[in-house]
Each structure stands twice: as structure tokens, then as C-alpha cells.
Scaffold this active site. Structure first.
Site, PDB file in Angstrom:
ATOM      1  N   TYR A   1       3.069 -25.545 -34.318  1.00 25.34           N
ATOM      2  CA  TYR A   1       4.530 -25.433 -34.015  1.00 25.34           C
ATOM      3  C   TYR A   1       5.209 -26.768 -34.237  1.00 25.34           C
ATOM      4  O   TYR A   1       6.463 -26.778 -34.941  1.00 25.34           O
ATOM      5  CB  TYR A   1       4.779 -25.026 -32.324  1.00 25.34           C
ATOM      6  CG  TYR A   1       4.304 -23.787 -31.915  1.00 25.34           C
ATOM      7  CD1 TYR A   1       4.891 -22.762 -32.165  1.00 25.34           C
ATOM      8  CD2 TYR A   1       2.990 -23.772 -31.384  1.00 25.34           C
ATOM      9  CE1 TYR A   1       4.568 -21.398 -31.872  1.00 25.34           C
ATOM     10  CE2 TYR A   1       2.729 -22.371 -31.141  1.00 25.34           C
ATOM     11  CZ  TYR A   1       3.182 -21.294 -31.072  1.00 25.34           C
ATOM     12  OH  TYR A   1       2.864 -20.079 -31.056  1.00 25.34           O
TER      13      TYR A   1
ATOM     14  N   CYS B   1       4.379 -15.212 -38.270  1.00 24.52           N
ATOM     15  CA  CYS B   1       4.325 -15.901 -37.089  1.00 24.52           C
ATOM     16  C   CYS B   1       2.995 -16.174 -36.304  1.00 24.52           C
ATOM     17  O   CYS B   1       2.732 -17.140 -35.612  1.00 24.52           O
ATOM     18  CB  CYS B   1       5.340 -15.783 -36.096  1.00 24.52           C
ATOM     19  SG  CYS B   1       5.508 -14.159 -35.715  1.00 24.52           S
ATOM     20  N   HIS B   2       1.984 -15.371 -36.711  1.00 28.07           N
ATOM     21  CA  HIS B   2       0.450 -15.573 -36.027  1.00 28.07           C
ATOM     22  C   HIS B   2      -0.093 -16.505 -36.560  1.00 28.07           C
ATOM     23  O   HIS B   2      -1.042 -16.849 -35.986  1.00 28.07           O
ATOM     24  CB  HIS B   2      -0.040 -14.063 -36.258  1.00 28.07           C
ATOM     25  CG  HIS B   2      -0.417 -13.583 -37.796  1.00 28.07           C
ATOM     26  ND1 HIS B   2       0.760 -13.016 -38.644  1.00 28.07           N
ATOM     27  CD2 HIS B   2      -1.402 -14.011 -38.518  1.00 28.07           C
ATOM     28  CE1 HIS B   2       0.090 -12.872 -39.474  1.00 28.07           C
ATOM     29  NE2 HIS B   2      -1.092 -13.445 -39.714  1.00 28.07           N
TER      30      HIS B   2
ATOM     31  N   GLU C   1      -7.781 -12.851 -41.440  1.00 27.59           N
ATOM     32  CA  GLU C   1      -7.560 -13.739 -42.202  1.00 27.59           C
ATOM     33  C   GLU C   1      -8.664 -14.756 -42.556  1.00 27.59           C
ATOM     34  O   GLU C   1      -8.348 -15.893 -43.272  1.00 27.59           O
ATOM     35  CB  GLU C   1      -6.301 -14.368 -41.973  1.00 27.59           C
ATOM     36  CG  GLU C   1      -4.890 -13.359 -42.155  1.00 27.59           C
ATOM     37  CD  GLU C   1      -3.800 -14.120 -42.275  1.00 27.59           C
ATOM     38  OE1 GLU C   1      -3.418 -15.428 -42.435  1.00 27.59           O
ATOM     39  OE2 GLU C   1      -2.480 -13.471 -41.857  1.00 27.59           O
TER      40      GLU C   1
ATOM     41  N   ASN D   1      11.246 -13.381 -33.937  1.00 21.95           N
ATOM     42  CA  ASN D   1      10.720 -13.044 -35.308  1.00 21.95           C
ATOM     43  C   ASN D   1      10.830 -11.406 -35.476  1.00 21.95           C
ATOM     44  O   ASN D   1       9.855 -11.088 -34.927  1.00 21.95           O
ATOM     45  CB  ASN D   1       9.639 -13.635 -35.862  1.00 21.95           C
ATOM     46  CG  ASN D   1       9.209 -13.094 -37.280  1.00 21.95           C
ATOM     47  OD1 ASN D   1      10.061 -12.474 -37.806  1.00 21.95           O
ATOM     48  ND2 ASN D   1       8.020 -13.293 -37.636  1.00 21.95           N
TER      49      ASN D   1
END
Length: 158
Positions: A97, A128-129, A155, A120
Site C-alpha cells: 500500500y 488489487c489482490h 499467481e 475498486n
């Protein structure tokens, strides 16, 4: 005219909503919410075919989600700046952040970045994850921390 489609995924059903200009929302649904509202139901799902394929490729093959045309997503100037910065985070990488706050010219606004992530409207497409806490924690996520963990595992981050 707003249109919607529900796509099944590894993290549960996802509702995509578009306006005349493009994608405006992605919602994480609970199973009882799977059917779109009658006035938003899609008669011809071809408008969503590319997004649906991209989501399936992301979940089954770990492919990055491409950018699509977005409609009016709303948001403040600051939120839109944060969302544009988050779009730059590559698949399999994270930023904090605080790093996002600094990148948008507001060092010290890490909490405001967290709020922008929570606002979002198209998570996954604006990933945003991939934004995490500086202390090594995950932070929050509009779809819940279990879903954030699953996405980061897909991911290869976790």
C-alpha cells in the site's frame, strides 16, 4: 444499457456488469445470488466473450488478464490514480500500500490506498489482490481474504 453475465470460476461465481462503453463492475457472488437481475440479463453474451475467456484462462492457465474497455467506474481522482497504478503490477508480483501511495505522489497515504482498493469496482481486472501490507501481511480484499489467498496462489505469490 447495462448488461450482465455470471461466470463460474475457481473462486465462485463472478458477475460482470457493463455499460455502453465497457466493463464497469465485477462482483463476487454467493451461490444464492447467481442469477442476474431480469432487467440486466444478457440476451447475447457475445459482448462478454473476451472477458469470460480471459477469466477462464487466468484461472485454468494462470494467464494475465488483459486490459479491456472500461465504462464509467466512478471513483474520485485519487482512487482512479491508484487503480491505474495497480493495473501496472505484473502477474505474480505484489506491491505494498505504501509503495502505491508513493507512486501516485501521496507518500504517507497508504490507508487511503487501502480504501481505494476496497472501492475498486473491477477487482481481478484491476488486480488489487496484488496489493499487500508492508509488514508482510495480506491486508484486506473486497472479496475476502480467502479469495485473496487463492488468487495469490494461482499467481504463484503464496
Amino acid at each position: 444499457m447495462r448488461q450482465t453475465i455470471v461466470v463460474n470460476s475457481l473462486i465462485g461465481p463472478l458477475r460482470l456488469l457493463s455499460d455502453d462503453k465497457g466493463l464497469v463492475a465485477l462482483d463476487f457472488l454467493k451461490s444464492k445470488e447467481v442469477q442476474p437481475k431480469k432487467k440486466e440479463r444478457v440476451e447475447d453474451a457475445s459482448a462478454f466473450r473476451s472477458q469470460e475467456k480471459a477469466l477462464k484462462d487466468f484461472f485454468s492457465k494462470g494467464k494475465s488478464l488483459p486490459k479491456f474497455a472500461y465504462g464509467n467506474r466512478g471513483g474520485t481522482d485519487f482512487q482512479r490514480k491508484v487503480w491505474r497504478e495497480i493495473e501496472k503490477i505484473p502477474l505474480g508480483k505484489t506491491r505494498t500500500y505504501a509503495e502505491i501511495a508513493k507512486a501516485v505522489g501521496s507518500p504517507g497515504a497508504a490507508r487511503a490506498v487501502g480504501s481505494a482498493c476496497g472501492a475498486n469496482p473491477i477487482p481481478l481486472f484491476v488486480p488489487c489482490h496484488r496489493v499487500v501490507a508492508s509488514n508482510g501481511g495480506l491486508g484486506g480484499f473486497s472479496g475476502g481474504l480467502d479469495i485473496k489467498k487463492k488468487l495469490l496462489r494461482i499467481e504463484g505469490v503464496l
